[in-house]
Design a protein around this motif. Structure first.
Motif, PDB file in Angstrom:
ATOM      1  N   LEU A  99      38.846  31.212  30.959  1.00 39.99           N
ATOM      2  CA  LEU A  99      37.737  31.240  31.920  1.00 39.99           C
ATOM      3  C   LEU A  99      36.387  30.916  31.298  1.00 39.99           C
ATOM      4  O   LEU A  99      35.376  30.870  32.003  1.00 39.99           O
ATOM      5  CB  LEU A  99      37.663  32.628  32.562  1.00 39.99           C
ATOM      6  CG  LEU A  99      38.873  33.042  33.384  1.00 39.99           C
ATOM      7  CD1 LEU A  99      38.801  34.512  33.722  1.00 39.99           C
ATOM      8  CD2 LEU A  99      38.949  32.196  34.639  1.00 39.99           C
ATOM      9  N   ASN A 100      36.367  30.743  29.976  1.00 37.28           N
ATOM     10  CA  ASN A 100      35.119  30.509  29.246  1.00 37.28           C
ATOM     11  C   ASN A 100      34.147  31.688  29.452  1.00 37.28           C
ATOM     12  O   ASN A 100      32.970  31.505  29.738  1.00 37.28           O
ATOM     13  CB  ASN A 100      34.478  29.186  29.667  1.00 37.28           C
ATOM     14  CG  ASN A 100      33.431  28.734  28.680  1.00 37.28           C
ATOM     15  OD1 ASN A 100      33.466  29.107  27.511  1.00 37.28           O
ATOM     16  ND2 ASN A 100      32.485  27.941  29.149  1.00 37.28           N
ATOM     17  N   LEU A 101      34.700  32.900  29.336  1.00 37.88           N
ATOM     18  CA  LEU A 101      33.923  34.134  29.445  1.00 37.88           C
ATOM     19  C   LEU A 101      34.138  34.971  28.196  1.00 37.88           C
ATOM     20  O   LEU A 101      35.027  34.684  27.388  1.00 37.88           O
ATOM     21  CB  LEU A 101      34.372  34.952  30.668  1.00 37.88           C
ATOM     22  CG  LEU A 101      34.178  34.333  32.041  1.00 37.88           C
ATOM     23  CD1 LEU A 101      34.840  35.200  33.100  1.00 37.88           C
ATOM     24  CD2 LEU A 101      32.703  34.180  32.356  1.00 37.88           C
ATOM     25  N   LYS A 102      33.352  36.021  28.079  1.00 33.97           N
ATOM     26  CA  LYS A 102      33.550  36.966  26.990  1.00 33.97           C
ATOM     27  C   LYS A 102      34.640  37.956  27.401  1.00 33.97           C
ATOM     28  O   LYS A 102      34.761  38.283  28.592  1.00 33.97           O
ATOM     29  CB  LYS A 102      32.259  37.727  26.702  1.00 33.97           C
ATOM     30  CG  LYS A 102      31.144  36.844  26.208  1.00 33.97           C
ATOM     31  CD  LYS A 102      29.865  37.637  26.056  1.00 33.97           C
ATOM     32  CE  LYS A 102      28.720  36.721  25.646  1.00 33.97           C
ATOM     33  NZ  LYS A 102      27.434  37.409  25.649  1.00 33.97           N
ATOM     34  N   PRO A 103      35.405  38.455  26.450  1.00 29.83           N
ATOM     35  CA  PRO A 103      36.439  39.453  26.794  1.00 29.83           C
ATOM     36  C   PRO A 103      35.860  40.670  27.520  1.00 29.83           C
ATOM     37  O   PRO A 103      36.488  41.212  28.430  1.00 29.83           O
ATOM     38  CB  PRO A 103      37.029  39.843  25.443  1.00 29.83           C
ATOM     39  CG  PRO A 103      36.762  38.678  24.557  1.00 29.83           C
ATOM     40  CD  PRO A 103      35.469  38.091  25.039  1.00 29.83           C
ATOM     41  N   ARG A 104      34.671  41.073  27.142  1.00 30.70           N
ATOM     42  CA  ARG A 104      34.049  42.219  27.802  1.00 30.70           C
ATOM     43  C   ARG A 104      33.774  41.924  29.277  1.00 30.70           C
ATOM     44  O   ARG A 104      33.911  42.798  30.135  1.00 30.70           O
ATOM     45  CB  ARG A 104      32.748  42.583  27.070  1.00 30.70           C
ATOM     46  CG  ARG A 104      31.966  43.700  27.708  1.00 30.70           C
ATOM     47  CD  ARG A 104      32.661  45.039  27.618  1.00 30.70           C
ATOM     48  NE  ARG A 104      31.859  46.053  28.280  1.00 30.70           N
ATOM     49  CZ  ARG A 104      32.337  47.092  28.905  1.00 30.70           C
ATOM     50  NH1 ARG A 104      33.638  47.298  28.942  1.00 30.70           N
ATOM     51  NH2 ARG A 104      31.543  47.954  29.478  1.00 30.70           N
ATOM     52  N   GLN A 105      33.403  40.673  29.602  1.00 30.64           N
ATOM     53  CA  GLN A 105      33.156  40.307  30.992  1.00 30.64           C
ATOM     54  C   GLN A 105      34.441  40.384  31.808  1.00 30.64           C
ATOM     55  O   GLN A 105      34.437  40.842  32.950  1.00 30.64           O
ATOM     56  CB  GLN A 105      32.561  38.901  31.076  1.00 30.64           C
ATOM     57  CG  GLN A 105      31.143  38.821  30.548  1.00 30.64           C
ATOM     58  CD  GLN A 105      30.635  37.396  30.465  1.00 30.64           C
ATOM     59  OE1 GLN A 105      31.332  36.518  29.952  1.00 30.64           O
ATOM     60  NE2 GLN A 105      29.430  37.175  30.963  1.00 30.64           N
ATOM     61  N   VAL A 106      35.535  39.954  31.208  1.00 33.80           N
ATOM     62  CA  VAL A 106      36.835  40.044  31.875  1.00 33.80           C
ATOM     63  C   VAL A 106      37.207  41.509  32.080  1.00 33.80           C
ATOM     64  O   VAL A 106      37.654  41.922  33.150  1.00 33.80           O
ATOM     65  CB  VAL A 106      37.920  39.301  31.061  1.00 33.80           C
ATOM     66  CG1 VAL A 106      39.301  39.541  31.651  1.00 33.80           C
ATOM     67  CG2 VAL A 106      37.607  37.812  30.992  1.00 33.80           C
TER      68      VAL A 106
ATOM     69  N   GLU B 191      41.852  36.897  40.195  1.00 29.22           N
ATOM     70  CA  GLU B 191      42.592  37.586  41.263  1.00 29.22           C
ATOM     71  C   GLU B 191      44.101  37.442  41.064  1.00 29.22           C
ATOM     72  O   GLU B 191      44.846  38.404  41.243  1.00 29.22           O
ATOM     73  CB  GLU B 191      42.196  37.035  42.644  1.00 29.22           C
ATOM     74  CG  GLU B 191      40.835  37.443  43.119  1.00 29.22           C
ATOM     75  CD  GLU B 191      40.726  38.918  43.482  1.00 29.22           C
ATOM     76  OE1 GLU B 191      41.751  39.614  43.624  1.00 29.22           O
ATOM     77  OE2 GLU B 191      39.588  39.392  43.622  1.00 29.22           O
ATOM     78  N   ASP B 192      44.543  36.241  40.684  1.00 25.08           N
ATOM     79  CA  ASP B 192      45.976  36.040  40.418  1.00 25.08           C
ATOM     80  C   ASP B 192      46.442  36.923  39.268  1.00 25.08           C
ATOM     81  O   ASP B 192      47.517  37.536  39.342  1.00 25.08           O
ATOM     82  CB  ASP B 192      46.265  34.567  40.102  1.00 25.08           C
ATOM     83  CG  ASP B 192      46.076  33.662  41.321  1.00 25.08           C
ATOM     84  OD1 ASP B 192      46.037  34.186  42.457  1.00 25.08           O
ATOM     85  OD2 ASP B 192      45.948  32.433  41.118  1.00 25.08           O
TER      86      ASP B 192
ATOM     87  N   ARG C  13      34.610  29.559  41.892  1.00 27.32           N
ATOM     88  CA  ARG C  13      35.770  29.833  42.751  1.00 27.32           C
ATOM     89  C   ARG C  13      37.064  29.804  41.932  1.00 27.32           C
ATOM     90  O   ARG C  13      37.954  30.638  42.130  1.00 27.32           O
ATOM     91  CB  ARG C  13      35.813  28.805  43.870  1.00 27.32           C
ATOM     92  CG  ARG C  13      36.738  29.192  44.992  1.00 27.32           C
ATOM     93  CD  ARG C  13      36.534  28.321  46.176  1.00 27.32           C
ATOM     94  NE  ARG C  13      35.232  28.672  46.745  1.00 27.32           N
ATOM     95  CZ  ARG C  13      34.719  28.151  47.829  1.00 27.32           C
ATOM     96  NH1 ARG C  13      35.372  27.230  48.473  1.00 27.32           N
ATOM     97  NH2 ARG C  13      33.547  28.518  48.283  1.00 27.32           N
ATOM     98  N   ASP C  14      37.159  28.849  41.004  1.00 31.16           N
ATOM     99  CA  ASP C  14      38.364  28.751  40.159  1.00 31.16           C
ATOM    100  C   ASP C  14      38.510  29.976  39.269  1.00 31.16           C
ATOM    101  O   ASP C  14      39.625  30.496  39.096  1.00 31.16           O
ATOM    102  CB  ASP C  14      38.310  27.480  39.294  1.00 31.16           C
ATOM    103  CG  ASP C  14      38.406  26.212  40.125  1.00 31.16           C
ATOM    104  OD1 ASP C  14      38.939  26.279  41.261  1.00 31.16           O
ATOM    105  OD2 ASP C  14      37.940  25.165  39.644  1.00 31.16           O
ATOM    106  N   GLN C  15      37.396  30.444  38.698  1.00 30.29           N
ATOM    107  CA  GLN C  15      37.448  31.637  37.848  1.00 30.29           C
ATOM    108  C   GLN C  15      37.895  32.848  38.662  1.00 30.29           C
ATOM    109  O   GLN C  15      38.761  33.609  38.223  1.00 30.29           O
ATOM    110  CB  GLN C  15      36.067  31.914  37.228  1.00 30.29           C
ATOM    111  CG  GLN C  15      35.678  30.958  36.129  1.00 30.29           C
ATOM    112  CD  GLN C  15      34.251  31.184  35.668  1.00 30.29           C
ATOM    113  OE1 GLN C  15      33.350  31.441  36.472  1.00 30.29           O
ATOM    114  NE2 GLN C  15      34.033  31.092  34.365  1.00 30.29           N
ATOM    115  N   THR C  16      37.340  32.997  39.845  1.00 25.94           N
ATOM    116  CA  THR C  16      37.697  34.129  40.704  1.00 25.94           C
ATOM    117  C   THR C  16      39.168  34.067  41.085  1.00 25.94           C
ATOM    118  O   THR C  16      39.872  35.088  41.066  1.00 25.94           O
ATOM    119  CB  THR C  16      36.816  34.152  41.968  1.00 25.94           C
ATOM    120  OG1 THR C  16      35.452  34.175  41.562  1.00 25.94           O
ATOM    121  CG2 THR C  16      37.114  35.353  42.828  1.00 25.94           C
TER     122      THR C  16
END
Length: 171
Positions: A102-109, A81-82, A74-77
């Motif tokens: 977000l502790n994600l890969k740039p491609r995922q973002v 969204e912001d 929920r925090d990542q979403t």
């Protein structure tokens, strides 16, 4: 596969975790061909045994042959969204910074933003379509009303025409 008589042919076999007996077709018309069979079957649960070792193989199989859907917290979403409200597209630095937060890969973002833009565009198209439908209905109703009014005026002119013609002298 060489069937013993010197004939060579090419075949391809696919399966779901079992190895059926392969029959080598005999080709009597072309005696100079050989049969080659490539079996590309991948065992899912060999010998129908299901233990921890097999589960690990299944996980490796699914990871290499299919992608697991990314589930965001929920925090990542909320953060995504912001960020989307501020900028619908990101430059490389923004993408990298957001990915680290977000502790994600740039491609995922990047993919999330592409999907979000597509959803946003689809929603906007749906809203515009509804507005156009309402306008179309309103204009159709107004057109019907005006047609009725024209018919009424024409019929009143036909009824009133002889009286109007008698009242005006002809030259």
């Amino acid at each position: 596969m060489d069937n013993g008589d010197g004939n060579v042919c090419l075949g391809l076999g696919l399966g779901l975790g079992f190895s059926p007996k392969r029959e080598v077709p005999q080709n009597k018309n072309n005696n100079n061909k050989r049969l080659l069979v490539f079996d590309l079957s991948i065992p899912i649960h060999p010998n129908n045994s299901h233990d921890k070792k097999d589960d690990d193989r299944d996980v490796n199989f699914s990871m290499s042959y299919g992608r697991k859907k990314l589930r965001l917290t929920r925090d990542q979403t909320t953060l995504l969204e912001d960020s989307f409200r501020e900028h619908t597209t990101l430059n490389t630095a923004q993408k990298q910074s957001l990915a680290e937060k977000l502790n994600l890969k740039p491609r995922q973002v990047e993919v999330w933003f592409q999907n979000r833009r597509a959803r946003s565009k689809l929603k906007q198209t749906e809203v515009e379509c509804e507005v156009l439908k309402k306008n179309c209905e309103r204009l159709t109703d107004e057109n019907r009303r005006l047609k009725r009014e024209v018919l009424e005026l024409r019929s009143s002119l036909k009824i009133g025409k002889p009286a109007a013609a008698a009242a005006t002298p002809s030259l």
